[in-house]
Motif scaffolding. Structure first.
Motif, mmCIF file in Angstrom:
data_model
loop_
_atom_site.group_PDB
_atom_site.id
_atom_site.type_symbol
_atom_site.label_atom_id
_atom_site.label_comp_id
_atom_site.label_asym_id
_atom_site.label_seq_id
_atom_site.Cartn_x
_atom_site.Cartn_y
_atom_site.Cartn_z
ATOM 1 N N MET A 175 2.853 -24.944 27.853
ATOM 2 C CA MET A 175 3.122 -24.337 26.528
ATOM 3 C C MET A 175 2.039 -23.455 26.243
ATOM 4 O O MET A 175 1.896 -22.324 25.877
ATOM 5 N N VAL A 176 0.537 -24.436 26.063
ATOM 6 C CA VAL A 176 -0.621 -23.705 25.620
ATOM 7 C C VAL A 176 -1.019 -22.486 26.558
ATOM 8 O O VAL A 176 -1.468 -21.493 26.082
ATOM 9 N N ALA A 177 -0.638 -22.860 27.943
ATOM 10 C CA ALA A 177 -1.297 -21.899 28.752
ATOM 11 C C ALA A 177 -0.348 -20.701 28.676
ATOM 12 O O ALA A 177 -0.632 -19.448 28.823
ATOM 13 N N ALA A 178 1.123 -20.991 28.455
ATOM 14 C CA ALA A 178 2.056 -19.608 27.955
ATOM 15 C C ALA A 178 1.558 -18.853 27.021
ATOM 16 O O ALA A 178 1.514 -17.700 26.861
ATOM 17 N N TRP A 179 1.081 -19.484 25.821
ATOM 18 C CA TRP A 179 0.459 -18.883 24.647
ATOM 19 C C TRP A 179 -0.710 -18.032 24.964
ATOM 20 O O TRP A 179 -0.812 -16.867 24.585
ATOM 21 N N ALA A 180 -1.483 -18.684 25.850
ATOM 22 C CA ALA A 180 -2.942 -17.991 26.126
ATOM 23 C C ALA A 180 -2.625 -16.682 27.007
ATOM 24 O O ALA A 180 -2.942 -15.641 27.035
ATOM 25 N N ASP A 181 -1.627 -16.899 27.882
ATOM 26 C CA ASP A 181 -1.420 -15.514 28.872
ATOM 27 C C ASP A 181 -0.535 -14.494 27.943
ATOM 28 O O ASP A 181 -0.826 -13.406 28.366
ATOM 29 N N GLU A 182 0.083 -14.932 26.988
ATOM 30 C CA GLU A 182 0.733 -14.041 26.149
ATOM 31 C C GLU A 182 -0.031 -13.316 25.226
ATOM 32 O O GLU A 182 0.097 -12.069 24.951
ATOM 33 N N TYR A 183 -0.996 -13.692 24.890
ATOM 34 C CA TYR A 183 -1.944 -13.150 23.581
ATOM 35 C C TYR A 183 -3.398 -13.087 23.789
ATOM 36 O O TYR A 183 -4.118 -12.465 23.261
ATOM 37 N N ARG A 184 -3.896 -13.238 25.028
ATOM 38 C CA ARG A 184 -5.172 -13.200 25.467
ATOM 39 C C ARG A 184 -5.209 -11.911 26.184
ATOM 40 O O ARG A 184 -4.230 -11.504 26.940
ATOM 41 N N PRO A 185 -6.397 -10.960 25.705
ATOM 42 C CA PRO A 185 -6.325 -9.602 26.099
ATOM 43 C C PRO A 185 -6.662 -9.761 27.428
ATOM 44 O O PRO A 185 -7.316 -10.559 28.017
ATOM 45 N N VAL A 186 -6.068 -8.703 28.372
ATOM 46 C CA VAL A 186 -6.341 -8.583 29.714
ATOM 47 C C VAL A 186 -7.815 -7.909 30.104
ATOM 48 O O VAL A 186 -7.856 -6.706 29.395
ATOM 49 N N THR A 187 -8.427 -8.591 30.869
ATOM 50 C CA THR A 187 -9.647 -7.747 31.406
ATOM 51 C C THR A 187 -9.765 -7.310 32.764
ATOM 52 O O THR A 187 -9.011 -7.794 33.343
ATOM 53 N N ALA A 188 -10.220 -6.381 32.583
ATOM 54 C CA ALA A 188 -10.263 -5.442 34.098
ATOM 55 C C ALA A 188 -11.265 -6.195 35.121
ATOM 56 O O ALA A 188 -12.345 -6.589 34.644
#
Length: 186
Positions: free
Chosen positions: A173-186
């Motif tokens: 669940m914590v990883a899912a929150w991170a995947d959803e709201y962490r900005p994507v870096t190129a």
């Protein structure tokens, strides 16, 4: 009112129902992505029971007429109540803004942009927060510039002791929150 603990097979759908009920909740509010474990709740309940006896002692001392002693008893009882409430707040909290690790004496909040990755690793972990360490799993976060952040969750803390599947669900669940709201870096 459904009573899942009265089911014939003993299996409860409480976790599935909780996800459905919380689906509409505002993601800007801080929330714990898992339930407090039985050890944490039991320790807090014992502390609250102790504080009830301390408040009874406060009342007895006050009726005797020792105002200073009653004040000392009252302050001690309120400190125990505060400790029990803080124990129930401890853990990892998430929101759209980031991740918050609440410890007994402090709280640390990190924006999702400050977290590079979350990973579950095998390492020595503290057993119920005591100095004794055992081999277990820990959810750790790596910050920007390679900074290693404190351990977020372990499978031997008061929330997940003897509950490996609950630890796995919470880490996911914590990883899912991170995947959803962490900005994507190129």
């Amino acid at each position: 009112m459904p009573l899942p603990f009265l089911t014939a097979d003993g299996v409860s759908d409480a976790d599935d129902d909780a996800d459905a009920v919380l689906a509409h909740v505002d993601h800007d509010r801080w929330r714990r992505p898992y339930r407090p474990g039985p050890w944490r709740v039991a320790i807090a309940a014992v502390l609250l029971l102790l504080s009830a006896f301390m408040l009874l002692a406060t009342m007895i001392v006050a009726f005797v007429g020792a105002g200073a002693g009653a004040l000392v008893c009252l302050v001690a009882a309120l400190a125990v109540v505060g400790s029990a409430l803080r124990m129930l707040q401890m853990g990892v909290w998430v929101s759209r803004a980031g991740l918050r690790r609440v410890a007994f004496f402090g709280t640390r909040s990190l924006a999702w942009s400050e977290i590079v990755e979350l990973r579950t690793v095998q390492q020595p972990v503290r057993w119920l927060g005591l100095p004794r360490t055992v081999q277990g799993q820990a959810l750790t976060a790596a910050g920007r510039d390679g900074a290693e952040l404190p351990v977020l969750l372990t499978d031997h803390n008061a929330d997940f002791l003897s509950r490996a599947e609950a630890f796995d669900r919470a880490a996911d669940m914590v990883a899912a929150w991170a995947d959803e709201y962490r900005p994507v870096t190129a």
